[in-house]
Design a protein around this motif. Sequence first.
Motif, PDB file in Angstrom:
ATOM      1  N   ALA A  34      13.475 -14.864   5.654  1.00 39.78           N
ATOM      2  CA  ALA A  34      13.700 -13.491   5.202  1.00 39.78           C
ATOM      3  C   ALA A  34      12.436 -12.695   5.455  1.00 39.78           C
ATOM      4  O   ALA A  34      11.352 -13.100   5.043  1.00 39.78           O
ATOM      5  CB  ALA A  34      14.043 -13.473   3.716  1.00 39.78           C
ATOM      6  N   THR A  35      12.575 -11.543   6.145  1.00 42.48           N
ATOM      7  CA  THR A  35      11.397 -10.755   6.486  1.00 42.48           C
ATOM      8  C   THR A  35      11.659  -9.258   6.290  1.00 42.48           C
ATOM      9  O   THR A  35      12.805  -8.821   6.229  1.00 42.48           O
ATOM     10  CB  THR A  35      10.991 -10.955   7.965  1.00 42.48           C
ATOM     11  OG1 THR A  35      12.076 -10.564   8.794  1.00 42.48           O
ATOM     12  CG2 THR A  35      10.634 -12.406   8.252  1.00 42.48           C
ATOM     13  N   ALA A  36      10.574  -8.518   6.197  1.00 41.18           N
ATOM     14  CA  ALA A  36      10.626  -7.052   6.196  1.00 41.18           C
ATOM     15  C   ALA A  36       9.362  -6.575   6.884  1.00 41.18           C
ATOM     16  O   ALA A  36       8.323  -7.238   6.840  1.00 41.18           O
ATOM     17  CB  ALA A  36      10.707  -6.506   4.770  1.00 41.18           C
ATOM     18  N   GLU A  37       9.444  -5.402   7.543  1.00 41.85           N
ATOM     19  CA  GLU A  37       8.306  -4.907   8.316  1.00 41.85           C
ATOM     20  C   GLU A  37       7.870  -3.557   7.779  1.00 41.85           C
ATOM     21  O   GLU A  37       8.679  -2.639   7.635  1.00 41.85           O
ATOM     22  CB  GLU A  37       8.689  -4.791   9.799  1.00 41.85           C
ATOM     23  CG  GLU A  37       7.515  -4.362  10.672  1.00 41.85           C
ATOM     24  CD  GLU A  37       7.823  -4.473  12.160  1.00 41.85           C
ATOM     25  OE1 GLU A  37       8.858  -5.082  12.505  1.00 41.85           O
ATOM     26  OE2 GLU A  37       7.035  -3.934  12.956  1.00 41.85           O
ATOM     27  N   SER A  38       6.591  -3.438   7.482  1.00 41.21           N
ATOM     28  CA  SER A  38       6.076  -2.177   6.961  1.00 41.21           C
ATOM     29  C   SER A  38       5.969  -1.159   8.090  1.00 41.21           C
ATOM     30  O   SER A  38       6.032  -1.512   9.273  1.00 41.21           O
ATOM     31  CB  SER A  38       4.696  -2.383   6.330  1.00 41.21           C
ATOM     32  OG  SER A  38       3.714  -2.484   7.331  1.00 41.21           O
ATOM     33  N   PHE A  44       6.142  -8.985   6.615  1.00 39.56           N
ATOM     34  CA  PHE A  44       6.055  -9.846   5.440  1.00 39.56           C
ATOM     35  C   PHE A  44       7.300 -10.717   5.421  1.00 39.56           C
ATOM     36  O   PHE A  44       8.403 -10.249   5.737  1.00 39.56           O
ATOM     37  CB  PHE A  44       5.981  -9.017   4.167  1.00 39.56           C
ATOM     38  CG  PHE A  44       4.781  -8.121   4.100  1.00 39.56           C
ATOM     39  CD1 PHE A  44       3.533  -8.625   3.743  1.00 39.56           C
ATOM     40  CD2 PHE A  44       4.877  -6.772   4.418  1.00 39.56           C
ATOM     41  CE1 PHE A  44       2.419  -7.797   3.700  1.00 39.56           C
ATOM     42  CE2 PHE A  44       3.774  -5.938   4.370  1.00 39.56           C
ATOM     43  CZ  PHE A  44       2.530  -6.454   4.012  1.00 39.56           C
ATOM     44  N   GLY A  45       7.139 -11.984   5.039  1.00 46.65           N
ATOM     45  CA  GLY A  45       8.302 -12.847   5.073  1.00 46.65           C
ATOM     46  C   GLY A  45       8.172 -14.057   4.176  1.00 46.65           C
ATOM     47  O   GLY A  45       7.108 -14.345   3.622  1.00 46.65           O
TER      48      GLY A  45
ATOM     49  N   LEU B 242       4.782   0.802   1.382  1.00 51.77           N
ATOM     50  CA  LEU B 242       4.298   0.558   2.743  1.00 51.77           C
ATOM     51  C   LEU B 242       5.379   0.821   3.784  1.00 51.77           C
ATOM     52  O   LEU B 242       5.159   0.643   4.974  1.00 51.77           O
ATOM     53  CB  LEU B 242       3.817  -0.899   2.877  1.00 51.77           C
ATOM     54  CG  LEU B 242       2.638  -1.298   1.983  1.00 51.77           C
ATOM     55  CD1 LEU B 242       2.403  -2.797   2.069  1.00 51.77           C
ATOM     56  CD2 LEU B 242       1.374  -0.541   2.407  1.00 51.77           C
ATOM     57  N   GLY B 243       6.557   1.241   3.338  1.00 55.41           N
ATOM     58  CA  GLY B 243       7.664   1.512   4.257  1.00 55.41           C
ATOM     59  C   GLY B 243       8.454   0.258   4.582  1.00 55.41           C
ATOM     60  O   GLY B 243       7.975  -0.866   4.389  1.00 55.41           O
ATOM     61  N   THR B 246       8.799  -2.576   1.996  1.00 55.88           N
ATOM     62  CA  THR B 246       7.623  -3.341   1.572  1.00 55.88           C
ATOM     63  C   THR B 246       6.724  -2.462   0.719  1.00 55.88           C
ATOM     64  O   THR B 246       6.693  -1.236   0.877  1.00 55.88           O
ATOM     65  CB  THR B 246       6.819  -3.853   2.781  1.00 55.88           C
ATOM     66  OG1 THR B 246       6.205  -2.744   3.443  1.00 55.88           O
ATOM     67  CG2 THR B 246       7.728  -4.579   3.762  1.00 55.88           C
ATOM     68  N   PHE B 268       8.512  -7.463  -0.757  1.00 57.03           N
ATOM     69  CA  PHE B 268       9.347  -7.022   0.378  1.00 57.03           C
ATOM     70  C   PHE B 268      10.802  -7.335   0.077  1.00 57.03           C
ATOM     71  O   PHE B 268      11.135  -8.412  -0.396  1.00 57.03           O
ATOM     72  CB  PHE B 268       8.882  -7.668   1.690  1.00 57.03           C
ATOM     73  CG  PHE B 268       8.821  -9.172   1.654  1.00 57.03           C
ATOM     74  CD1 PHE B 268       7.730  -9.832   1.109  1.00 57.03           C
ATOM     75  CD2 PHE B 268       9.850  -9.930   2.184  1.00 57.03           C
ATOM     76  CE1 PHE B 268       7.671 -11.225   1.075  1.00 57.03           C
ATOM     77  CE2 PHE B 268       9.807 -11.324   2.165  1.00 57.03           C
ATOM     78  CZ  PHE B 268       8.711 -11.969   1.595  1.00 57.03           C
TER      79      PHE B 268
END
Lengths: 270, 270, 270
Positions: A34-38, A44-45, B242-243, B246, B268
Amino acid sequence: GYGRFGIMYNDNDSNALLDSSTDLTSRMRLQIDATAESDAGVVFGARARIQADGNGTTNGAGADFNGVRYFARSGGFEVGVGNIFGALESMPGQYPVDMGLTGLGYDYTAFDGNGDAYTSTGDGALNGVEVLYSAGDLAVHVSASDVSDRVAGYVAYTWSGWTFAVGGQDSDNAGDTEWTATAGGSFGIADVTLAYADNGTNGDRVILAGRFDVGAATDVEVYVGDQDGADTGYGIDFNHDLGGGTSLRGGVVKQFDGDTVADMGVRFNF
Amino acid sequence: GYGRFGIMYNDNDSNALLDSSTDLTSRMRLQIDATAESDAGVVFGARARIQADGNGTTNGAGADFNGVRYFARSGGFEVGVGNIFGALESMPGQYPVDMGLTGLGYDYTAFDGNGDAYTSTGDGALNGVEVLYSAGDLAVHVSASDVSDRVAGYVAYTWSGWTFAVGGQDSDNAGDTEWTATAGGSFGIADVTLAYADNGTNGDRVILAGRFDVGAATDVEVYVGDQDGADTGYGIDFNHDLGGGTSLRGGVVKQFDGDTVADMGVRFNF
Amino acid sequence: GYGRFGIMYNDNDSNALLDSSTDLTSRMRLQIDATAESDAGVVFGARARIQADGNGTTNGAGADFNGVRYFARSGGFEVGVGNIFGALESMPGQYPVDMGLTGLGYDYTAFDGNGDAYTSTGDGALNGVEVLYSAGDLAVHVSASDVSDRVAGYVAYTWSGWTFAVGGQDSDNAGDTEWTATAGGSFGIADVTLAYADNGTNGDRVILAGRFDVGAATDVEVYVGDQDGADTGYGIDFNHDLGGGTSLRGGVVKQFDGDTVADMGVRFNF
C-alpha cells in the motif's frame, strides 16, 4: 503474491529418531503493498504479507499478518522501518540461486541469516531502521535494530556486468556475521557467484553457485558449499517456465546437517 | 485504509519503575467494506479491519480480523449489529481534535470510552445493536449491547454552523458515562469544541479544544482538560498536508496520569 | 464472498443445564481465489478464506486464513491438494437444501461429515489429495488423506434431468461413512432429493428433501430425516430474493439431538 505446491522428501539422516518422510509442501503468499505519493514525489508505503505454509502437519490454517515494513522513498534514496529487509539479507550474492520449489534449506546463503532479515511469517527486527541508496552502478544499504544492537551495511558496485559486494556487521551476538563478500557475473553460458562469510562462532562459509540455461524455457542451478564443522554441501535443481507466470521446479540438496532433501512441484504468480 | 510511522516519546512519569522511552510507532490499517444493494435500494454491508500496530516491542505481526459490523441502510436510516459504532463514541464533539500522529492517549475524549465503541483490534460489543437516523440538521443514534446491559443514545442538532449534542446512557457499570453534552462550531479563525461528561465513578471530565489554520496546508490543534482527581491536562499538535493523501504530524501532550508524551511522523491514506 | 446477519433461536432441549437462547448470528466470508494459466492452458490456483462467525459470545474477531486448497485444472480434469473438497462432501445430493440463514445444523446431509471435507475456519485434511473428472453427464471424484487413512470416491450420472450418485469410503475410523447413495431431480413443481448413508457406528441416515417455488422471487425448502437412535428430524425454511445479490432467509428445524432451532436474517453476496 504467489502459490506453490508439490512434494517434499527428507531422508532425515541428521535425526536418528526419524525415518525418511515424503509429504505435501505448499505455500500461498498474499502480499499487500500500500503506497501514497506526496506532491513533492516522496512515496510512502507499507508492506504486509499473509503467508500460509503447508506441509505434512498443516495446510497453513491460521496465517495472519507478518510484521509490517514501512518506507519513505524518493529517487534512489529509501528509509525503511519496522520489519526491515536488513542489509546483509539484501546484499547481492547472498541468494545466488533458488533451489528447487522451496529453497531446500537455503544452505547456499553465505551469511546464513545471522543478521536482521525480513520475515514473511514473524515479526522481524525490533525497532528496525534502514537506509538504502543507489546511484547508477553503486548500491549502499545500512540497517540497525534492537536485536543484539545490530548495525550492518553493505556496499555493492557493478562493473562490466560483474557485481562485487562487501558487507559488515557489529552486534552483541557472537554468532552473528562479522563480514561477508560476494562476486557474481556471467561467463556467457553460466551466471556464477562466489560468496564468503565470517559468521563468528557459527563459523566461516564459502559458496560457489551457478545457473545454466539448458533450453528456451529451462535452467539448471547448482551449488557447492563449505561450512566450518560440516561436510561439503551441494545441490542441483531445475526451473521450467510453463508461461503465464507458472513454472515447474524441483531439486535435490545435500544439506550441511547431513540430510538429503528433494522437492518438486508447481509455482504460480498472481 | 491508512499507514503511519514515526517516533513516540514517553517520559513514563506515572510509573516509578520505568525510565523514559523513545520507540518506533507504526500502524497499518486494512479496511474491508463489503456491500450489496437490493432492488428496493436497501444497502446491506459488513466492515472488518486488519490492523497491525507497531511499537518498541512489535512490528504488528499476528494482526487478524477485528469483530465485524453489519448494517442495513436506507436513506438516512441505518441499523447496525455486531461490533457496533456505539452512540457515545459516534457523538459529535467527543473527538474534537486528533492529537499528533497517534492520538497521544485521547484524554480529550470527554466520555473517555465509558460506553460501547467500535474496536479495530478486538471483538467489540456483545450482541450489539444500534439505530442511526439523520434528517437535515438532525442526527439521532441509539445503541445497546449485553456489555453491562448498556443502552445509550444521543441527539445532535446543527444550527447556524454550530452543532449541539446531548447523550445519555443506562448501564450496570457504575463507571460508565451517565450523560454528556458537547457544543462545537467555528469562530472564523478557529474551530472550537466544548465538551462535558459525567462518567459516574470515573468522575467528571471537561474539555475545551480548538483547531487553527496556520497556513495553506498546516493546522495546529490544542486542548485543555479537567478530570476529577487529576491535574489539568493539555496538548498541542500540528498537521501538515503533503498532498496525495500524505501528511506530516506531531504533537506533545501532558496526560491526566502525569505522563508527558510526544510523537511525530508520517501518515498516508490508501 | 458473502455476509449475513440475523437472529438465531435455540430451545436447547438437548441440554438440561441450558435455557433457551436468542442471539445475534453473523458471518463475513472473504474468499481469495488466486490463479494463473500456463501457455498450455493448465490453470493453477489456490483458494483461501478468512471467515468471521459471530454469535452470542463473539463478533468473529480473530478470523484468519483457513487451510489452503491448491489445484491444477485442465479441461474437465482437476487435481487438488491441501484443504481438499473431499469426495463425499462434494457428492450431488448431500446438500439437497440450505436451511434458513445458517444451515440450522445441517442434519439433512446424509453422510453427516463423516469424511474429508473442505473447512472454512480450520486446517482441513492432512496430506489431502483429490482428483475430479467430469465429461458430459458423468462426474467422478476420488479423494484421500492421512486422516484415518481415508480413501473415498463417488460417481454421479445425470439422466433426463435426474442425477444419481453413489459414493463409498475406506478408512480406519469405525464412525466414518461406509457408503452413500442419492437421487435428485425435478417434478416440475418441486426439486426433490432422496439420500441414504451408512455411517458405520454413527448409524444409518435417510433424508427426503424438496424445494418449491412459491412466487417469482421466493422458494420454500423442507426436509424430513431418519437417523439411527434419534427421533425423526424435519425442517422448513424460505428464501426471498431481494435482488442485487441480497436475500431474506429464515427457517425452523427439529434437530436429531432434540433441539428446536430457528433463524431469520439477511444474506448479501459481494
